[in-house]
Design an enzyme around this catalytic site. Structure first.
Site, PDB file in Angstrom:
ATOM      1  N   SER A  17      -4.485  31.386  15.749  1.00  0.00           N
ATOM      2  CA  SER A  17      -5.248  31.812  14.570  1.00  0.00           C
ATOM      3  C   SER A  17      -6.359  30.820  14.227  1.00  0.00           C
ATOM      4  O   SER A  17      -7.021  30.965  13.211  1.00  0.00           O
ATOM      5  CB  SER A  17      -4.315  32.049  13.380  1.00  0.00           C
ATOM      6  OG  SER A  17      -3.620  30.876  13.024  1.00  0.00           O
ATOM      7  N   GLU A  70       4.796  27.535  16.191  1.00  0.00           N
ATOM      8  CA  GLU A  70       3.460  27.319  15.619  1.00  0.00           C
ATOM      9  C   GLU A  70       2.460  26.708  16.618  1.00  0.00           C
ATOM     10  O   GLU A  70       1.301  27.090  16.634  1.00  0.00           O
ATOM     11  CB  GLU A  70       3.540  26.429  14.375  1.00  0.00           C
ATOM     12  CG  GLU A  70       4.244  27.080  13.184  1.00  0.00           C
ATOM     13  CD  GLU A  70       3.474  28.238  12.545  1.00  0.00           C
ATOM     14  OE1 GLU A  70       2.275  28.437  12.851  1.00  0.00           O
ATOM     15  OE2 GLU A  70       4.083  28.966  11.742  1.00  0.00           O
ATOM     16  N   HIS A  93      -3.335  34.504   9.680  1.00  0.00           N
ATOM     17  CA  HIS A  93      -2.419  33.656  10.454  1.00  0.00           C
ATOM     18  C   HIS A  93      -1.099  34.385  10.726  1.00  0.00           C
ATOM     19  O   HIS A  93      -0.625  34.427  11.859  1.00  0.00           O
ATOM     20  CB  HIS A  93      -2.153  32.332   9.726  1.00  0.00           C
ATOM     21  CG  HIS A  93      -0.996  31.585  10.320  1.00  0.00           C
ATOM     22  ND1 HIS A  93      -1.106  30.858  11.491  1.00  0.00           N
ATOM     23  CD2 HIS A  93       0.309  31.514   9.957  1.00  0.00           C
ATOM     24  CE1 HIS A  93       0.076  30.358  11.806  1.00  0.00           C
ATOM     25  NE2 HIS A  93       0.958  30.752  10.899  1.00  0.00           N
ATOM     26  N   HIS A 149       1.392  35.513  14.480  1.00  0.00           N
ATOM     27  CA  HIS A 149       2.826  35.598  14.778  1.00  0.00           C
ATOM     28  C   HIS A 149       3.292  36.927  15.344  1.00  0.00           C
ATOM     29  O   HIS A 149       4.272  36.968  16.082  1.00  0.00           O
ATOM     30  CB  HIS A 149       3.645  35.337  13.501  1.00  0.00           C
ATOM     31  CG  HIS A 149       3.701  33.909  13.084  1.00  0.00           C
ATOM     32  ND1 HIS A 149       4.595  33.011  13.624  1.00  0.00           N
ATOM     33  CD2 HIS A 149       2.982  33.209  12.179  1.00  0.00           C
ATOM     34  CE1 HIS A 149       4.425  31.816  13.057  1.00  0.00           C
ATOM     35  NE2 HIS A 149       3.442  31.904  12.176  1.00  0.00           N
TER      36      HIS A 149
HETATM   37 CO    CO Z   1       2.963  30.322  10.889  1.00  0.00          CO
END
Ligand code: CO
Ligand code: PHE
Length: 296
Positions: free
Chosen positions: A202, A183, A135, A140
């Site tokens: 993700s 997010e 993730h 990111h």
């Molecule tokens: Co995150």
């Protein structure tokens, strides 16, 4: 010098099994990843790379390649840092997992992005409740090469330090902004709605759900609306907010939030799934583009 890092994920306490928060910066123990760990990376990477064609924001897909990330092996933070340093000046640091808020904000405000060093187990391929290496890194890091987004992340960190000093309610408001942008954000691009939020990119299931399902709301970005909106951490989102550009994020968040927090303190929060009269609602994100609901 350092003992071999251990994967500390949960600890049994009187509150039950809770995640452990450690603040240490950990050198990525790259040589100690097992073959199984690299295989988990490969499986997730290949699956997401496929699912994200035509779904992720253009920059996300391009930047994966600029970093030279491949399914072959878990990337080395040092290699990624060489690319980051000469583009947007960000740096990845290894951590054990979730950080206390102020520590996290301070890292972001200094262009350091904390990445969990360990990757999920094979039985957690489809779902893990805490952020892991996949993730944090796959989700990111690609957008940290995008100049406006890279600046937004740093500004968010500085804003976090400030909100932390103002109080718990301000932090709740600001955390919602992170949730619904960094997010779980969507962006309107020329060919339709696309994903830029790391919690989505993700996750295979949510990558499809957020654009193609008729269940969630897709609502135009509105800073104050977002900071009033509650969210769920245990299911797909009921609402996604759509930006027009990364610049819009920077511009909307440039003012001092202090008066915003005061204003928000006097307002009710909005449940995750509610649509308001004033919302700009998009229909599904692919195929029919981004016409307003009812235009189909
Ligand atoms: Co995150
Ligand atoms: N401008 C905000 C403040 O003064 C900080 C901020 C920047 C918050 C970017 C979020 C994102 O508090």
């Amino acid at each position: 010098m350092n003992a071999q890092p251990r994967r500390v994920e949960h600890q049994q306490t009187d509150k039950g099994n809770v995640p452990v928060y450690t603040t240490a910066v950990i050198e990525q123990p790259w040589a100690s990843y097992a073959r199984e760990d690299h295989a988990t990376w490969a499986q997730l990477f290949e699956r997401q790379q496929k699912v994200l064609v035509g779904r992720a924001a253009r920059e996300f897909n391009e930047n994966l390649h600029r970093f030279g990330m491949t399914p072959d092996a878990i990337p080395k933070f040092d290699d990624l840092n060489r690319v980051l340093r000469k583009t947007t000046g960000w740096e990845l640091i290894g951590v054990e997992g979730l950080l206390p808020e102020l520590t996290f904000f301070d890292h972001l405000a200094n262009r350091r992005f904390p990445v969990t060093w360990w990757i999920r187990r094979p039985d957690q391929i489809d779902y893990i409740s805490e952020p892991d290496l996949f993730h944090d890194l796959f989700g990111h890091v690609p957008l940290l090469l995008q100049p406006e987004f890279a600046d937004y992340m740093q500004a968010y960190g500085a804003g976090g330090v400030k909100a932390h000093a103002i109080g718990a309610d301000a932090l709740v408001n600001l955390t919602r902004l992170y949730w619904y942008t960094v997010e779980f954000g969507l962006i309107k691009q020329n060919d339709g709605l696309r994903i830029y939020g790391s919690g989505i990119v993700s996750s295979k299931g949510e990558s499809i759900h957020c654009l193609e399902s008729t269940a969630p709301n897709r609502i135009g970005f509105d800073l104050m609306r977002i900071m009033r909106t509650r969210y769920r951490i245990d299911t797909y989102q009921k609402t996604y907010f759509v930006i027009d550009s990364y610049r819009q994020l920077m511009d909307a968040t440039a003012p001092d939030f202090t008066p915003y927090y005061a204003q928000l303190a006097a307002q009710e929060s909005i449940p995750a799934g509610t649509v308001l009269q004033s919302d700009f609602v998009y229909n599904r994100g692919t195929g029919e583009g981004w016409a307003k609901d009812g235009d189909i």
